[in-house]
Design a protein around this motif. Structure first.
Motif, mmCIF file in Angstrom:
data_model
loop_
_atom_site.group_PDB
_atom_site.id
_atom_site.type_symbol
_atom_site.label_atom_id
_atom_site.label_comp_id
_atom_site.label_asym_id
_atom_site.label_seq_id
_atom_site.Cartn_x
_atom_site.Cartn_y
_atom_site.Cartn_z
ATOM 1 N N UNK A 266 35.832 51.102 43.871
ATOM 2 C CA UNK A 266 35.023 49.887 44.063
ATOM 3 C C UNK A 266 35.758 48.657 43.548
ATOM 4 N N UNK A 267 36.403 48.785 42.400
ATOM 5 C CA UNK A 267 37.119 47.635 41.840
ATOM 6 C C UNK A 267 38.285 47.243 42.751
ATOM 7 N N UNK A 268 39.008 48.249 43.253
ATOM 8 C CA UNK A 268 40.143 47.991 44.149
ATOM 9 C C UNK A 268 39.651 47.262 45.407
ATOM 10 N N UNK A 269 38.545 47.720 45.966
ATOM 11 C CA UNK A 269 38.025 47.115 47.180
ATOM 12 C C UNK A 269 37.418 45.732 46.916
ATOM 13 N N UNK A 270 36.881 45.551 45.743
ATOM 14 C CA UNK A 270 36.348 44.218 45.419
ATOM 15 C C UNK A 270 37.482 43.194 45.472
ATOM 16 N N UNK A 271 38.644 43.565 44.927
ATOM 17 C CA UNK A 271 39.792 42.640 44.929
ATOM 18 C C UNK A 271 40.268 42.365 46.358
ATOM 19 N N UNK A 272 40.232 43.417 47.193
ATOM 20 C CA UNK A 272 40.620 43.231 48.594
ATOM 21 C C UNK A 272 39.611 42.348 49.322
ATOM 22 N N UNK A 273 38.336 42.584 49.049
ATOM 23 C CA UNK A 273 37.276 41.873 49.776
ATOM 24 C C UNK A 273 37.210 40.392 49.440
ATOM 25 N N UNK A 274 37.528 40.051 48.215
ATOM 26 C CA UNK A 274 37.371 38.666 47.754
ATOM 27 C C UNK A 274 38.069 37.656 48.662
ATOM 28 N N UNK A 275 39.285 38.019 49.128
ATOM 29 C CA UNK A 275 40.042 37.092 49.983
ATOM 30 C C UNK A 275 39.585 37.151 51.440
ATOM 31 N N UNK A 276 38.702 38.090 51.753
ATOM 32 C CA UNK A 276 38.327 38.280 53.159
ATOM 33 C C UNK A 276 36.826 38.105 53.385
#
Lengths: 180, 157
Positions: free
Chosen positions: A91-101
Motif C-alpha cells: 500500500x505504501x509503495x502504491x501510494x507513492x506511485x499514485x500521488x503523481x498520477x
C-alpha cells in the motif's frame, strides 16, 4: 381443543413465536451487506458511501468528498491484524506511485487503540492519510466484515473493485492501474 | 555534620511521604474488575469472555497500561470510550444518560421471570385442583364410576 385455547398454552406459544421471530431477526441483521460485490460482479459500479472521520492521532476531519476526482484506494485495517502488516508495504509503495498520477491510498484504522495504530504506521513508515474509525461507523457504512478490506474508488466516486482480505501487487496492477 | 545528616533525613522523609501516599492509593482498580464491564468491540462480546482474540489482548494491554498509571475504574472507562465510543461499555446506563432502553434491559427480563413464575404457579394450582376433584390418575368421573359399579355387580361371580 378447549384445553389448547386456555391462557397458559397460548402464553407458551406466544413466547415461543416471539423467540423464533427474534432469532430470525438476529440472523437477518447479521447478514453482511454484499451489494457492492454483487454490483461489481454484474459489471456495475455502486456509488461509494459518504465517509468522514477524524484523522488518526489528529483533530482534523478527513472526508472522502475531499478526494473526489482522484482514484482512492480505501484500506480498512487495524494494528493487531497480521495480514494488515503483510499488505502495508504494498500500500505504501502504491501510494507513492499514485500521488503523481492523481490518486491516493487512505487508511481507515478500525476499532483500535490510537497509540498502537500510530506505532504501526511509524514502524511500517506509512505516509498516506489515516482516518480513525473509533466506533465502527465506517465498517457499517462500507459493510466491512473482515480485516483487512480494500475498496478501490474511481474518479467519479464509484466503487470499482473490492478486496476482502489483504491486497497484493497483482490486485493493485489489475484493479487500480487501469483507473489512472 | 549532625545538622547535615538531620537535614538529609528530613529531605528523604518529605520525598517519601507523597510517594507512600500514591503507593497506598495505587493501583485503584484491577483488570478483572473492569473486563466484565466493557466490551471487546471487534468480538462483540464482553472483554472477559474474549480471551484469545488479538484485539481483546490489545485492549487488555491498554487497560493494564492505564491501571499502571494509577487511573481509577471510571478514568479507564472514559479512556476506553474515547478510543472506541460508547459501545465499549457493556453495562446499560454506563454512558451516563439513562435512556428508556437502559431501563427496559432490566425491566423486560424481570417481567419475563415474573410471568414465567405466574404461569408455573397457575399450572401447579390447576393440577392440584384437578387431582383433588378427580381423585387422581385412573379414577373415573362419578357417573362412569356408578355405571362401572353396576356392571361389576351384574357380572359378579
Amino acid at each position: 381443543m378447549r384445553r389448547l385455547l386456555s391462557p397458559v398454552p397460548i402464553a407458551v406459544l406466544a413466547v415461543l413465536a416471539a423467540l423464533v421471530a427474534l432469532l430470525a431477526y438476529g440472523l437477518v441483521q447479521n447478514e453482511p451487506d454484499r451489494s457492492v460485490d454483487q454490483a461489481i460482479e454484474a459489471g456495475k459500479r455502486a456509488d461509494a458511501p459518504k465517509l468522514s472521520l477524524p484523522e488518526l492521532g489528529g483533530t482534523r476531519q478527513i472526508s472522502l468528498d475531499d478526494y473526489r476526482g482522484k482514484v482512492v484506494v480505501l484500506n480498512f485495517w487495524a494494528s493487531w491484524c497480521k495480514p494488515c502488516r503483510d499488505e502495508s508495504p504494498v500500500l505504501e509503495r502504491w501510494h507513492r506511485r499514485l500521488q503523481d498520477r492523481g490518486g491516493t491510498v487512505i487508511g481507515v484504522d478500525m476499532l483500535d487503540v490510537t497509540g498502537d495504530a500510530l506505532d504501526f504506521a511509524r514502524n511500517y513508515k506509512l505516509t498516506y492519510p489515516m482516518m480513525k474509525d473509533k466506533d465502527g461507523h465506517g465498517i457499517e457504512t462500507f459493510g466491512v466484515v473482515q480485516y483487512p478490506e480494500t475498496f478501490v474508488i474511481d474518479r467519479g466516486g464509484s466503487i470499482a473493485a473490492v478486496q476482502r482480505g489483504p491486497v497484493d501487487e497483482r490486485f493493485m496492477r489489475t484493479q487500480v492501474e487501469p483507473l489512472l | 555534620m549532625r545538622r547535615a545528616a538531620l537535614l538529609l533525613v528530613l529531605l528523604v522523609a518529605s520525598a517519601a511521604a507523597p510517594a507512600a501516599a500514591i503507593a497506598k492509593d495505587c493501583p485503584q482498580t484491577t483488570l478483572g474488575d473492569i473486563e466484565d464491564e466493557v466490551m471487546c468491540p471487534v468480538c462483540g462480546t464482553p472483554l472477559g469472555v474474549a480471551s484469545e482474540a488479538p484485539q481483546a489482548q490489545r485492549e487488555r494491554a491498554y487497560i493494564e497500561r492505564l491501571i499502571a498509571q494509577c487511573k481509577s475504574k471510571d478514568d479507564v472507562k472514559k479512556a476506553l470510550v474515547a478510543e472506541f465510543g460508547d459501545r465499549v461499555l457493556a453495562l446499560p446506563g454506563d454512558e451516563g444518560d439513562t435512556s428508556v432502553g437502559d431501563v427496559l434491559v432490566y425491566v423486560v427480563p424481570a417481567l419475563g421471570i415474573l410471568l414465567a413464575a405466574a404461569g408455573i404457579g397457575v399450572t401447579w394450582v390447576r393440577w392440584r385442583r384437578s387431582r383433588r376433584d378427580g381423585g387422581g390418575p385412573g379414577t373415573l368421573a362419578t357417573a362412569d364410576g356408578a355405571r362401572l359399579e353396576d356392571d361389576m355387580e351384574r357380572y359378579d361371580l
